[in-house]
Design a protein around this motif. Structure first.
Motif, short mmCIF file in Angstrom:
data_model
loop_
_atom_site.label_atom_id
_atom_site.label_comp_id
_atom_site.label_asym_id
_atom_site.label_seq_id
_atom_site.Cartn_x
_atom_site.Cartn_y
_atom_site.Cartn_z
N ASN A 175 87.91 6.45 -27.82
CA ASN A 175 86.74 5.56 -27.83
C ASN A 175 85.58 6.14 -27.02
N ARG A 200 86.37 0.12 -34.37
CA ARG A 200 85.44 -0.93 -34.81
C ARG A 200 85.68 -2.19 -34.00
N GLY A 201 84.58 -2.89 -33.73
CA GLY A 201 84.71 -4.18 -33.05
C GLY A 201 84.93 -4.05 -31.56
N ARG A 212 77.40 1.70 -40.00
CA ARG A 212 78.84 1.78 -40.29
C ARG A 212 79.71 1.12 -39.23
N ASN A 213 79.26 1.23 -37.96
CA ASN A 213 80.10 0.75 -36.85
C ASN A 213 79.19 0.27 -35.72
N SER A 215 79.39 -1.50 -33.18
CA SER A 215 79.83 -1.60 -31.77
C SER A 215 79.83 -0.24 -31.08
#
Ligand SMILES: NC(=O)c1ccc[n+]([C@@H]2O[C@H](COP(=O)([O-])OP(=O)(O)OC[C@H]3O[C@@H](n4cnc5c(N)ncnc54)[C@H](OP(=O)(O)O)[C@@H]3O)[C@@H](O)[C@H]2O)c1
Length: 244
Positions: free
Chosen positions: A77, A130-131, A178-179, A181
């Motif tokens: 991450n 994601r998220g 796309r993402n 977060s």
């Protein structure tokens, strides 16, 4: 690094001055649950929460293999690209004049400073979760700012970092779609006492030359504090936004 719950970090360029200090700093950070260190040099030793990966920016296959290896070991991450090239003995010296412009040397600067980090993004941005918070950060340089350029010189390094800054901005726009977060940012570490800067430290005022350890701490603070507003920006070591 309180903005992350648990950190799964990768440092690319782990054998470099700043890269090595980032690895050391992250290794001592409580919420780092996994640390990947990627380098061209022979990767040595894996541990409980530490893995070494072989990666050469000029070989896309090695980037793809490193990404697959990270994914198989639970993903990442936080990705920090701490590679870069300013000089390389007789093969490459920063140009003082247009007379020194040389296609081979320009291509090397762009290969390492622009295309390599872009290919890392190609293979690693899809791994960001994601998220939840995810950060892709590439070390760039203030000298890649077009509006800040009053001195000139270092044509290949400046131009390849300016192109990297544009690449970061472009990737950030796509990433937001796309993402949402995740963040993609550029970082300027300040002048840091490493092999990259050592031939050019003569004019650096006292107190303005950071140790790699100090630079790593400062950069990790900037990463920790970066928000969606910073997506696509070049941030200096003190968190200031550098105008493109
Ligand atoms: N030091 C400063 O004052 C300063 C100032 C502004 C910006 N920056 C930026 O900060 C970043 C880190 O610089 P540094 O000072 O830590 O430099 P450094 O000590 O020279 O480290 C550079 C790193 O880049 C890696 N590298 C070069 N070509 C590569 C390739 N083809 N594939 C994979 N890795 C490659 C080197 O790997 P090997 O270990 O395998 O050789 C090394 O780990 C660079 O982007 C630089 O432009 C530094």
């Amino acid at each position: 690094m309180d903005s992350f719950k648990n950190i799964r970090a990768l440092v690319i360029g782990a054998g470099g001055g700043i890269g090595q200090a980032l690895v050391e700093q992250l290794a001592g950070t409580a919420n780092v649950e996994r640390l990947f260190a990627a380098s061209r040099r022979n990767p040595a030793g894996d541990g409980d929460r530490f893995s070494c990966l072989a990666l050469d920016l000029e070989e896309e296959d090695s980037i793809a293999r490193a990404a697959a290896s990270c994914r198989d070991q639970g993903g990442v991450n936080l990705v920090i690209v701490a590679t870069g090239l300013l000089h390389q003995g007789s093969r490459l010296q920063p140009e003082k004049s247009w007379r020194a412009l040389d296609p081979e040397q320009l291509m090397r600067s762009f290969a390492v400073n622009t295309i390599g980090p872009a290919l890392v993004a190609k293979h690693f941005l899809p791994l960001l979760p994601r998220g939840e918070r995810g950060v892709f950060a590439a070390l760039s340089a203030r000298v890649g700012s077009i509006s800040d350029n009053r001195l000139g010189g270092w044509h290949g390094y400046r131009a390849s970092k300016a192109a990297l800054n544009m690449m970061i901005r472009n990737l950030a726009i796509e990433l937001a779609r796309r993402n949402p977060s995740a963040l993609c940012i550029g970082l300027h570490p300040g002048t840091v006492d490493t092999p990259l800067s050592s031939p050019f430290q003569g004019n650096v005022p006292p107190g303005k030359l950071f140790s790699p350890g100090r630079a790593a701490r400062q950069l990790l603070t900037v990463i920790d504090q970066a928000t969606a507003e910073n997506n696509g920006q070049l941030l200096a070591w003190d968190g200031q936004v550098i105008t493109p």
